[in-house]
Design an enzyme around this catalytic site. Structure first.
Site, PDB file in Angstrom:
ATOM      1  N   ASP A 149      26.188  34.787  46.927  1.00 56.07           N
ATOM      2  CA  ASP A 149      26.980  34.306  45.958  1.00 56.07           C
ATOM      3  C   ASP A 149      27.904  33.510  46.460  1.00 56.07           C
ATOM      4  O   ASP A 149      29.089  33.543  46.246  1.00 56.07           O
ATOM      5  CB  ASP A 149      27.700  35.907  45.748  1.00 56.07           C
ATOM      6  N   ALA A 200      34.737  41.750  42.220  1.00 59.08           N
ATOM      7  CA  ALA A 200      34.157  42.932  43.036  1.00 59.08           C
ATOM      8  C   ALA A 200      35.427  43.952  43.409  1.00 59.08           C
ATOM      9  O   ALA A 200      35.047  45.218  43.856  1.00 59.08           O
ATOM     10  CB  ALA A 200      33.640  42.454  44.244  1.00 59.08           C
TER      11      ALA A 200
END
Length: 322
Positions: free
Chosen positions: A130, A20
């Site tokens: 997640d 990310a």
């Protein structure tokens, strides 16, 4: 080279890179912090930025000893950054790359910490979506009885739909392939039970040395999560009691309604199965929802560690697989 993040923070040193973004060691008005600077393509996604702003209150209010607290959210030009508490240690992905698999006692201790953090998040109305080894940090515990303390991080970082090669918009989902729940893949509404599935995938990997499903390509992996039965854990760990397979069969059920009601209930069932405690004494037979306190009476169970001091600084390992 140092860089300014908004008007209050300075990012001084890169600590690690993940799927990310980049984690920096930074400085703020109250001292050292960890700053997660999102990738430019994520930071430019207006839908993602809007969700972060919308969820800012929930993320800032999520205080728990097993959650890496978010101190601030910075939206400044092309920068979108989360300012977080510092944690010294490594992530579970790095540890598994080094050790391949863990002893049952170590695996359960880590997952119990994570389950407690998820319980607090779910109570606040936040679903992680997640849960994976790269999002679990392991730091030094408080004493010799509790040598490790686990934290869950990166809440809210996966709210952007990720598209895969060959997928249409209808097929987009939120999560990471090895740990994604079937309802996430199909785009159905999710609740805390999708985190039960993800956590079970993580624990399966810590014990077996591999995720529940190994496939040659992404599409086959997504199909497996939706339709296939994972190998019995005892095939790779014959030292474990057969009843452990039943615990994972429930936690990895395709339907959320068939899973444990919470991550804590999953940990309770796993501890009981690993301990060899009689099924007649399991919390499911007592007429009340199981808790970690119920499992503490099981042979080999121990008290949970308290929160470690907040002196720590993060050392993040290599970024997990996307």
């Amino acid at each position: 080279m140092a860089r300014k993040i908004g008007s209050r923070y300075t990012a001084n040193q890169i600590l690690g890179r993940g799927s990310a973004g980049t984690v920096w060691l930074g400085e703020g008005p109250e001292g050292p912090v960890a700053i997660k600077l999102l990738r430019e393509d994520l930071a430019s996604d207006q839908e993602l930025v809007g969700r972060f702003v919308q969820e800012r209150t929930a993320l800032l209010g999520l205080e728990h000893p097993n959650v890496v607290s978010v101190r601030d959210l910075v939206v400044d030009g092309n920068d979108l950054a989360l300012v977080m508490d510092l944690v010294r240690g490594t992530d579970l992905r790095t540890r598994l790359e080094r050790e391949r698999r863990l002893a049952p006692e170590a695996a359960v201790a880590i997952v119990a910490d994570v389950a407690d953090g998820l319980a607090a998040a779910h109570a606040a109305g936040v679903v992680h979506r997640d849960v994976k080894p790269g999002n679990i940090l392991i730091a030094r515990g408080t004493d010799s009885e509790h040598p490790e303390h686990a934290y869950l991080t990166d809440f809210g970082l996966t709210k952007k739909s990720l598209s895969l090669t060959g997928f249409t918009t209808v097929g987009q989902f939120v999560g990471t392939l090895d740990y994604v729940a079937p309802e996430q893949i199909s785009g159905r509404p999710v609740d805390g039970r999708c985190d039960v599935y993800g956590l079970a995938c993580v624990v399966y990997e810590t014990l077996a040395g591999r995720p529940p499903f190994l496939r040659d390509d992404d599409m086959a992996l997504l199909w497996a999560h939706q339709h296939d039965t994972p190998p019995a854990l005892t095939e790779s760990r014959p030292d474990l009691a057969p009843r452990v397979d039943g615990v994972f069969a429930r936690a990895l059920a395709k339907s959320p309604d068939a899973r444990h009601d919470s991550c804590r209930a999953f940990v309770v069932a796993l501890r009981v199965a690993l301990s060899g405690q009689s099924a007649q004494a399991t919390p499911a037979d007592t007429g009340h929802p199981p808790t970690l306190a119920d499992a503490s009476a099981a042979p080999g169970a121990r008290e949970r560690p308290g929160a470690p001091p907040r002196w720590a600084e993060p050392v993040f390992g290599p970024g997990p697989r996307a």
